[in-house]
Design a protein around this motif. Structure first.
Motif, PDB file in Angstrom:
ATOM      1  N   LYS A 125       0.858  -1.212   0.000  1.00  0.00           N
ATOM      2  CA  LYS A 125       0.000   0.000   0.000  1.00  0.00           C
ATOM      3  C   LYS A 125       0.881   1.244   0.000  1.00  0.00           C
ATOM      4  O   LYS A 125       1.958   1.261   0.606  1.00  0.00           O
ATOM      5  CB  LYS A 125      -0.871   0.055   1.266  1.00  0.00           C
ATOM      6  CG  LYS A 125      -1.853  -1.070   1.388  1.00  0.00           C
ATOM      7  CD  LYS A 125      -3.237  -0.628   0.955  1.00  0.00           C
ATOM      8  CE  LYS A 125      -4.240  -1.747   1.121  1.00  0.00           C
ATOM      9  NZ  LYS A 125      -5.178  -1.838   0.038  1.00  0.00           N
ATOM     10  N   SER A 126       0.380   2.300  -0.631  1.00  0.00           N
ATOM     11  CA  SER A 126       1.123   3.574  -0.644  1.00  0.00           C
ATOM     12  C   SER A 126       1.002   4.232   0.738  1.00  0.00           C
ATOM     13  O   SER A 126       0.116   3.882   1.524  1.00  0.00           O
ATOM     14  CB  SER A 126       0.517   4.503  -1.690  1.00  0.00           C
ATOM     15  OG  SER A 126      -0.799   4.835  -1.302  1.00  0.00           O
ATOM     16  N   ARG A 128      -0.103   7.061   1.295  1.00  0.00           N
ATOM     17  CA  ARG A 128      -1.401   7.728   1.315  1.00  0.00           C
ATOM     18  C   ARG A 128      -2.506   6.772   1.772  1.00  0.00           C
ATOM     19  O   ARG A 128      -3.344   7.105   2.592  1.00  0.00           O
ATOM     20  CB  ARG A 128      -1.676   8.233  -0.111  1.00  0.00           C
ATOM     21  CG  ARG A 128      -2.846   9.123  -0.231  1.00  0.00           C
ATOM     22  CD  ARG A 128      -2.803   9.740  -1.604  1.00  0.00           C
ATOM     23  NE  ARG A 128      -4.077  10.296  -1.971  1.00  0.00           N
ATOM     24  CZ  ARG A 128      -4.277  10.979  -3.072  1.00  0.00           C
ATOM     25  NH1 ARG A 128      -3.275  11.189  -3.900  1.00  0.00           N
ATOM     26  NH2 ARG A 128      -5.459  11.468  -3.353  1.00  0.00           N
ATOM     27  N   ASP A 129      -2.459   5.529   1.229  1.00  0.00           N
ATOM     28  CA  ASP A 129      -3.479   4.544   1.615  1.00  0.00           C
ATOM     29  C   ASP A 129      -3.299   4.097   3.065  1.00  0.00           C
ATOM     30  O   ASP A 129      -4.276   3.893   3.787  1.00  0.00           O
ATOM     31  CB  ASP A 129      -3.424   3.327   0.680  1.00  0.00           C
ATOM     32  CG  ASP A 129      -4.080   3.648  -0.658  1.00  0.00           C
ATOM     33  OD1 ASP A 129      -4.782   4.689  -0.728  1.00  0.00           O
ATOM     34  OD2 ASP A 129      -3.879   2.890  -1.624  1.00  0.00           O
ATOM     35  N   GLN A 130      -2.015   3.939   3.476  1.00  0.00           N
ATOM     36  CA  GLN A 130      -1.767   3.518   4.871  1.00  0.00           C
ATOM     37  C   GLN A 130      -2.334   4.557   5.831  1.00  0.00           C
ATOM     38  O   GLN A 130      -2.952   4.236   6.839  1.00  0.00           O
ATOM     39  CB  GLN A 130      -0.259   3.389   5.115  1.00  0.00           C
ATOM     40  CG  GLN A 130       0.370   2.241   4.351  1.00  0.00           C
ATOM     41  CD  GLN A 130       1.894   2.277   4.380  1.00  0.00           C
ATOM     42  OE1 GLN A 130       2.493   3.011   5.140  1.00  0.00           O
ATOM     43  NE2 GLN A 130       2.528   1.464   3.559  1.00  0.00           N
ATOM     44  N   ARG A 132      -4.750   6.736   5.221  1.00  0.00           N
ATOM     45  CA  ARG A 132      -6.218   6.745   5.163  1.00  0.00           C
ATOM     46  C   ARG A 132      -6.800   5.582   5.980  1.00  0.00           C
ATOM     47  O   ARG A 132      -7.747   5.760   6.744  1.00  0.00           O
ATOM     48  CB  ARG A 132      -6.674   6.668   3.700  1.00  0.00           C
ATOM     49  CG  ARG A 132      -8.150   6.863   3.490  1.00  0.00           C
ATOM     50  CD  ARG A 132      -8.537   6.767   2.018  1.00  0.00           C
ATOM     51  NE  ARG A 132      -7.870   5.691   1.283  1.00  0.00           N
ATOM     52  CZ  ARG A 132      -8.196   4.413   1.330  1.00  0.00           C
ATOM     53  NH1 ARG A 132      -9.207   4.007   2.076  1.00  0.00           N
ATOM     54  NH2 ARG A 132      -7.515   3.498   0.629  1.00  0.00           N
ATOM     55  N   LEU A 133      -6.192   4.397   5.850  1.00  0.00           N
ATOM     56  CA  LEU A 133      -6.708   3.226   6.583  1.00  0.00           C
ATOM     57  C   LEU A 133      -6.631   3.442   8.096  1.00  0.00           C
ATOM     58  O   LEU A 133      -7.552   3.095   8.845  1.00  0.00           O
ATOM     59  CB  LEU A 133      -5.899   1.969   6.211  1.00  0.00           C
ATOM     60  CG  LEU A 133      -6.138   1.454   4.794  1.00  0.00           C
ATOM     61  CD1 LEU A 133      -5.163   0.330   4.452  1.00  0.00           C
ATOM     62  CD2 LEU A 133      -7.587   0.954   4.658  1.00  0.00           C
ATOM     63  N   HIS A 167     -15.472   9.015   4.759  1.00  0.00           N
ATOM     64  CA  HIS A 167     -15.703   7.581   4.977  1.00  0.00           C
ATOM     65  C   HIS A 167     -17.045   7.316   5.659  1.00  0.00           C
ATOM     66  O   HIS A 167     -17.717   6.339   5.356  1.00  0.00           O
ATOM     67  CB  HIS A 167     -14.551   7.055   5.845  1.00  0.00           C
ATOM     68  CG  HIS A 167     -14.598   5.598   6.151  1.00  0.00           C
ATOM     69  ND1 HIS A 167     -14.462   4.623   5.192  1.00  0.00           N
ATOM     70  CD2 HIS A 167     -14.759   4.931   7.334  1.00  0.00           C
ATOM     71  CE1 HIS A 167     -14.527   3.431   5.760  1.00  0.00           C
ATOM     72  NE2 HIS A 167     -14.714   3.592   7.054  1.00  0.00           N
TER      73      HIS A 167
END
Ligand SMILES: C=C(CC[C@@H](C)[C@H]1CC[C@H]2C3=CC[C@H]4[C@H](C)[C@@H](O)CC[C@]4(C)[C@H]3CC[C@]12C)C(C)C
Ligand SMILES: C[S@@+](CC[C@H](N)C(=O)[O-])C[C@H]1O[C@@H](n2cnc3c(N)ncnc32)[C@H](O)[C@@H]1O
Length: 381
Positions: A125-126, A128-130, A132-133, A167
């Protein structure tokens, strides 16, 4: 050909060679200068080291401070940590934190992004995704839904608030002590078309301007570590939360591996406190107790950095080359008078704290993501 003619031919051909050589060097020189200029333009204006650029290097400044105030404010900030008695005067801390965020907010946005926190690494994961999660996990733990009103205590420039609102559909009210961050956050909310869900106010999370029992949920991400007394901020969040509702927090704490008799451990933690405007990092076993003392039931109390989670500090390590590039860019901009005097010192402080944070992670003595999930009892006490 006689000797005289030979001399003329040799002289003119060497003059020609000289001129040709000069031209070549001129072309090479221009190309190199052009290349350097293009590289600098790329580094300063185009490449935002952050994944979601909020700032360009050319725009780096001192938050709400005027250009002339940056160097003096940095010196004042640094002195604070040279005289440990000052940091013990707890009333000084919110002002110190405000100054700190004037100095670092632009550099954080430029070099990290709009979310001022760490996240567990997730293979494949990028960043950015890490990020966001890690933020969406807060919304899920709080069981947020459209129509809920949730408090973000210590909201920065609002990276987490936007992720959580998008979200869950909930309305988020962010509080930060730094008015420059308020302006940045409002601007980002508008650009992201989330200003109908996200609101930001400037205030102290130790005394918030909300009546008791206002919010359907509350969270804080790597922010309450700035509070001079954790009890005060937890008590204030407890007050504004509706009975029966949840509070989720990611805390900066020392782990069970930290040993106060180990000089290396102590040095690392002092380094982190100095580079991150912290009045003193608490231990993992204090925070749950304090939450209980102010009246919360603690539903979850665990370190999200423990295996099988992947290390949160790899992002700091991978950026080593980028730091050197950033340092060059900042030094040049400051030399040219584009960035304010004092910003090089601020950047050096951040570089040093990145090393201390990495050491804290690698030795396992520190975590920036100790999770507490707390409930204000339904019948408020
Ligand atoms: C929760 C807090 C902040 C956590 C992090 C967002 C920041 C902690 C250290 C910061 C950084 C260190 C090195 C900087 C680098 C030298 C520069 O070139 C680019 C920005 C950095 C990577 C910067 C980014 C933000 C941090 C990772 C605290 C304050 C409670
Ligand atoms: C490291 S940043 C984290 C910001 C945000 N939670 C995020 O993850 O992007 C810490 C935040 O806490 C805020 N803060 C610190 N002390 C505060 C106080 N006494 N009152 C309000 N905000 C405070 C700072 O202004 C900053 O916005």
């Amino acid at each position: 050909m006689n000797a005289a003619m030979e001399a003329v031919v040799v002289a003119s051909s060497s003059r020609w060679a000289w001129r040709w050589g000069g031209m070549c060097w001129g072309v090479i020189g221009t190309a190199v200068a052009g290349g350097v200029a293009a590289a600098l333009y790329w580094a300063m204006c185009i490449a935002g080291s952050a994944e979601r650029r909020g700032k360009r290097a050319m725009e780096l400044g001192g938050g709400s401070l005027s250009r002339a105030e940056v160097a003096g404010n940095y010196r004042e900030y640094a002195t604070f940590f040279e005289k440990p008695k000052q940091i013990k005067k707890l009333d000084n801390v919110p002002k110190l934190v405000d100054t700190f965020y004037n100095l670092v907010t632009d550099i954080y946005e430029w070099g990290w992004g709009q979310s001022f926190h760490f996240s567990p690494a997730v293979p494949g994961k990028s960043h950015r995704d890490q990020t966001r999660l890690h933020e969406e996990m807060v919304a899920d733990l709080l069981q947020l839904k459209a129509g809920h009103k949730v408090l973000d205590a210590g909201c920065g420039v609002g990276g987490p608030m936007r992720a959580i609102a998008a979200h869950s559909g909930a309305n988020v009210v962010g509080v930060t002590i730094n008015d420059y961050q308020v302006a940045r956050a409002r601007n980002h909310n508008k650009k992201a078309h989330l200003d109908h869900l996200c609101e930001v106010i400037c205030g102290n999370f130790l005394q918030m301007p909300f009546p008791a029992d206002t919010f359907d949920g509350a969270y804080s991400i790597e922010a309450t570590c700035h509070a001079p007394q954790l009890r005060d901020v937890y008590a204030e969040i407890y007050r504004v939360l509706k009975p029966g509702q949840l509070y989720v927090t990611y805390e900066w704490v020392t782990t069970p591996r930290y040993c106060a008799d180990n000089p290396e451990h102590v040095e690392i933690m002092h380094g982190i406190e100095h580079g991150d405007a912290l009045p003193g990092i608490r231990s993992f076993n204090q925070i749950g107790e304090i939450a209980n003392e102010v009246g919360f039931e603690v539903l979850q109390n665990r370190d999200l950095a423990l295996p099988p989670a992947h290390p949160w500090w790899t992002r700091l390590k991978m950026g080593r080359l980028a730091y050197y590039r950033n340092h060059l860019v900042i030094a040049l901009l400051s030399f040219l008078g584009i960035a304010p005097q004092g910003i090089v010192e601020v950047h050096e402080m951040l570089f040093k704290t990145a090393l201390d944070l990495t050491r804290g992670g690698e030795t396992g003595i520190f975590t920036p993501m100790h999770l507490l999930v707390c409930r204000k009892p339904a019948a408020s006490q």
